[in-house]
Design a protein around this motif. Structure first.
Motif, PDB file in Angstrom:
ATOM      1  N   LYS A  53      41.466  67.286  46.859  1.00 34.74           N
ATOM      2  CA  LYS A  53      41.489  68.453  45.984  1.00 34.74           C
ATOM      3  C   LYS A  53      41.900  69.673  46.792  1.00 34.74           C
ATOM      4  N   THR A  54      42.691  70.509  46.142  1.00 37.65           N
ATOM      5  CA  THR A  54      43.165  71.744  46.776  1.00 37.65           C
ATOM      6  C   THR A  54      43.367  72.793  45.697  1.00 37.65           C
ATOM      7  N   ILE A  55      43.576  74.012  46.106  1.00 35.76           N
ATOM      8  CA  ILE A  55      43.822  75.116  45.177  1.00 35.76           C
ATOM      9  C   ILE A  55      45.327  75.385  45.161  1.00 35.76           C
ATOM     10  N   ASN A  56      45.922  75.365  43.951  1.00 41.18           N
ATOM     11  CA  ASN A  56      47.360  75.622  43.858  1.00 41.18           C
ATOM     12  C   ASN A  56      47.640  77.130  43.885  1.00 41.18           C
ATOM     13  N   GLU A  61      42.116  74.572  40.877  1.00 37.70           N
ATOM     14  CA  GLU A  61      41.866  73.383  41.691  1.00 37.70           C
ATOM     15  C   GLU A  61      42.632  72.193  41.094  1.00 37.70           C
ATOM     16  N   GLU A  63      44.223  68.019  42.063  1.00 39.55           N
ATOM     17  CA  GLU A  63      44.143  66.855  42.937  1.00 39.55           C
ATOM     18  C   GLU A  63      45.558  66.468  43.348  1.00 39.55           C
TER      19      GLU A  63
END
Length: 102
Positions: A53-56, A61, A63
């Motif tokens: 998971k990351t923040i665009n 958030e 995946e």
């Protein structure tokens, strides 16, 4: 196995095939470099998983697929190609071994 052990084994097998030129040693060095990269990719996959998971850019958030998974496949394919080019698919017996096994 360590880098040095793998390299030594490969060079010994090539010597048994009378392949001792710089060309073959260069391919062994390439294989060893790929081996190191493979180890790092596996470490990343174990740490982060196949997805993470990351923040665009919009702050949401999401995946994402871990690129190390795809890269691991490519690196492994390149390693197998080098082994095939060097004719190192199987362990070669050392003629000094009495029983013929390595």
């Amino acid at each position: 196995m360590t880098r040095a052990e793998i390299k030594r084994s490969m060079l010994e097998q090539l010597k048994l095939q009378n392949k001792t030129s710089d060309f073959y040693q260069d391919l062994v060095n390439d294989y060893i470099d790929y081996w190191s990269i493979k180890k790092k990719l596996i470490t990343d996959i174990r740490k982060n998983g196949i997805r993470y998971k990351t923040i665009n850019g919009n702050g949401i958030e999401v995946e994402k697929t871990n690129d190390s998974v795809t890269n691991l496949t490519k690196v492994t394919a390149a390693m197998l190609k080098i082994l095939n080019d060097l004719n190192l698919r199987e362990q070669f017996a050392d003629p000094s071994d009495e029983d013929g096994y390595v």
